[in-house]
Write a protein that holds these residues in place. Structure first.
Motif, PDB file in Angstrom:
ATOM      1  N   ALA A   1       0.838  -1.212   0.000  1.00 47.67           N
ATOM      2  CA  ALA A   1       0.000   0.000   0.000  1.00 47.67           C
ATOM      3  C   ALA A   1       0.868   1.255   0.000  1.00 47.67           C
ATOM      4  O   ALA A   1       0.589   2.210  -0.730  1.00 47.67           O
ATOM      5  CB  ALA A   1      -0.927  -0.006   1.210  1.00 47.67           C
ATOM      6  N   ILE A   2       1.925   1.249   0.792  1.00 50.88           N
ATOM      7  CA  ILE A   2       2.833   2.407   0.825  1.00 50.88           C
ATOM      8  C   ILE A   2       3.542   2.563  -0.514  1.00 50.88           C
ATOM      9  O   ILE A   2       3.655   3.672  -1.037  1.00 50.88           O
ATOM     10  CB  ILE A   2       3.844   2.259   1.982  1.00 50.88           C
ATOM     11  N   ALA A   3       3.993   1.454  -1.085  1.00 45.55           N
ATOM     12  CA  ALA A   3       4.675   1.525  -2.381  1.00 45.55           C
ATOM     13  C   ALA A   3       3.727   2.011  -3.474  1.00 45.55           C
ATOM     14  O   ALA A   3       4.112   2.818  -4.326  1.00 45.55           O
ATOM     15  CB  ALA A   3       5.246   0.164  -2.751  1.00 45.55           C
ATOM     16  N   MET A   4       2.486   1.537  -3.458  1.00 43.79           N
ATOM     17  CA  MET A   4       1.514   1.993  -4.465  1.00 43.79           C
ATOM     18  C   MET A   4       1.232   3.478  -4.313  1.00 43.79           C
ATOM     19  O   MET A   4       1.119   4.190  -5.298  1.00 43.79           O
ATOM     20  CB  MET A   4       0.215   1.193  -4.352  1.00 43.79           C
ATOM     21  N   GLN A   5       1.114   3.953  -3.065  1.00 44.19           N
ATOM     22  CA  GLN A   5       0.851   5.371  -2.840  1.00 44.19           C
ATOM     23  C   GLN A   5       2.036   6.220  -3.292  1.00 44.19           C
ATOM     24  O   GLN A   5       1.860   7.336  -3.765  1.00 44.19           O
ATOM     25  CB  GLN A   5       0.547   5.631  -1.364  1.00 44.19           C
ATOM     26  N   ALA A   6       3.238   5.692  -3.164  1.00 47.13           N
ATOM     27  CA  ALA A   6       4.417   6.445  -3.577  1.00 47.13           C
ATOM     28  C   ALA A   6       4.562   6.506  -5.092  1.00 47.13           C
ATOM     29  O   ALA A   6       5.122   7.455  -5.627  1.00 47.13           O
ATOM     30  CB  ALA A   6       5.670   5.827  -2.961  1.00 47.13           C
TER      31      ALA A   6
ATOM     32  N   VAL B   1      -6.476  -3.685  -3.310  1.00 42.89           N
ATOM     33  CA  VAL B   1      -5.607  -4.810  -3.670  1.00 42.89           C
ATOM     34  C   VAL B   1      -5.994  -6.058  -2.883  1.00 42.89           C
ATOM     35  O   VAL B   1      -6.029  -7.164  -3.435  1.00 42.89           O
ATOM     36  CB  VAL B   1      -4.117  -4.447  -3.454  1.00 42.89           C
ATOM     37  N   LEU B   2      -6.293  -5.907  -1.600  1.00 41.17           N
ATOM     38  CA  LEU B   2      -6.737  -7.050  -0.794  1.00 41.17           C
ATOM     39  C   LEU B   2      -8.005  -7.682  -1.357  1.00 41.17           C
ATOM     40  O   LEU B   2      -8.109  -8.907  -1.449  1.00 41.17           O
ATOM     41  CB  LEU B   2      -7.010  -6.600   0.641  1.00 41.17           C
ATOM     42  N   ILE B   3      -8.955  -6.867  -1.741  1.00 35.92           N
ATOM     43  CA  ILE B   3     -10.212  -7.382  -2.286  1.00 35.92           C
ATOM     44  C   ILE B   3      -9.962  -8.112  -3.604  1.00 35.92           C
ATOM     45  O   ILE B   3     -10.452  -9.227  -3.814  1.00 35.92           O
ATOM     46  CB  ILE B   3     -11.242  -6.242  -2.457  1.00 35.92           C
ATOM     47  N   ILE B   4      -9.186  -7.508  -4.485  1.00 34.21           N
ATOM     48  CA  ILE B   4      -8.910  -8.127  -5.793  1.00 34.21           C
ATOM     49  C   ILE B   4      -8.174  -9.449  -5.625  1.00 34.21           C
ATOM     50  O   ILE B   4      -8.556 -10.464  -6.223  1.00 34.21           O
ATOM     51  CB  ILE B   4      -8.110  -7.158  -6.698  1.00 34.21           C
ATOM     52  N   THR B   5      -7.130  -9.484  -4.800  1.00 34.33           N
ATOM     53  CA  THR B   5      -6.379 -10.727  -4.627  1.00 34.33           C
ATOM     54  C   THR B   5      -7.198 -11.795  -3.914  1.00 34.33           C
ATOM     55  O   THR B   5      -7.072 -12.977  -4.220  1.00 34.33           O
ATOM     56  CB  THR B   5      -5.065 -10.480  -3.865  1.00 34.33           C
ATOM     57  N   THR B   6      -8.065 -11.386  -2.988  1.00 33.70           N
ATOM     58  CA  THR B   6      -8.926 -12.356  -2.312  1.00 33.70           C
ATOM     59  C   THR B   6      -9.908 -12.976  -3.295  1.00 33.70           C
ATOM     60  O   THR B   6     -10.130 -14.198  -3.274  1.00 33.70           O
ATOM     61  CB  THR B   6      -9.678 -11.690  -1.143  1.00 33.70           C
TER      62      THR B   6
END
Length: 183
Positions: free
Chosen positions: A131-136, A170-175
């Motif tokens: 999440a931090i990497a995506m936000q960056a 991302v959590l929802i998609i991967t789940t």
């Protein structure tokens, strides 16, 4: 041609696998759609030390400078060893439960318990780091990824809130992908 007395009967590889699985309480009904290469690729990307190296690239280059690149062969070799272990375990023990089951079968209940909890904690940290990497990265590529507020900096309230939102997506998609099937 007669078989000599005391000679074990010939067993096909599929019969041998079925008997090994029956030792674990499973019937031979597993559809093996993931082969050795796919298992190796999953292991390589799943516990990817190289991903962390790229996420912390700025940090490493600010402290070590160009010497940081000299560490990459060691990182690659370590990652290769992890991936080969995953491939071997998945080929030998194709059981649900992955790391917990492997550790429990190889080291006992206590080792399996610690491996399972360590994996859960690692998954939580991985999602937070992603999440931090995506936000960056993502709002810099396209402003549409900055859904909450206008400041994409992770140190601000709107940037942190947007990072949480991206992480949840991302959590929802991967789940959903993992719930549907591996295909």
């Amino acid at each position: 041609m007669a078989v000599a007395e005391g000679t074990p009967p010939l067993v096909s590889p599929s019969q041998e696998m079925a008997s090994e699985l029956s030792e674990f309480g499973y019937e031979q009904e597993l559809h093996r759609s993931i082969g050795s290469y796919a298992s190796f690729a999953a292991g390589f990307s799943f516990v990817s030390i190289l991903t962390t190296v790229f996420q912390l690239f700025g940090f490493g280059s600010s402290f070590a400078g160009p010497f940081m690149f000299c560490t990459w062969p060691a990182v690659f070799l370590g990652q290769l060893m992890v991936a080969l272990c995953f491939a071997e375990l998945a080929a030998r023990y194709p059981l649900s439960g992955a790391i917990y089951q492997w550790a429990r079968r190889l080291g006992g209940h206590i080792v399996g318990w610690f491996a399972g909890w360590t994996m859960i904690i690692a998954q939580i940290v991985t999602v937070a780091a992603a999440a931090i990497a995506m936000q960056a990265v993502l709002p810099a590529i396209w402003s549409g990824f900055q859904v909450v507020g206008g400041d994409p900096s992770i140190a601000t309230l709107t940037g942190a809130t947007n990072a949480i939102l991206l992480g949840v997506v991302v959590l929802i998609i991967t789940t959903v992908i993992n719930s549907v099937a591996v295909r």
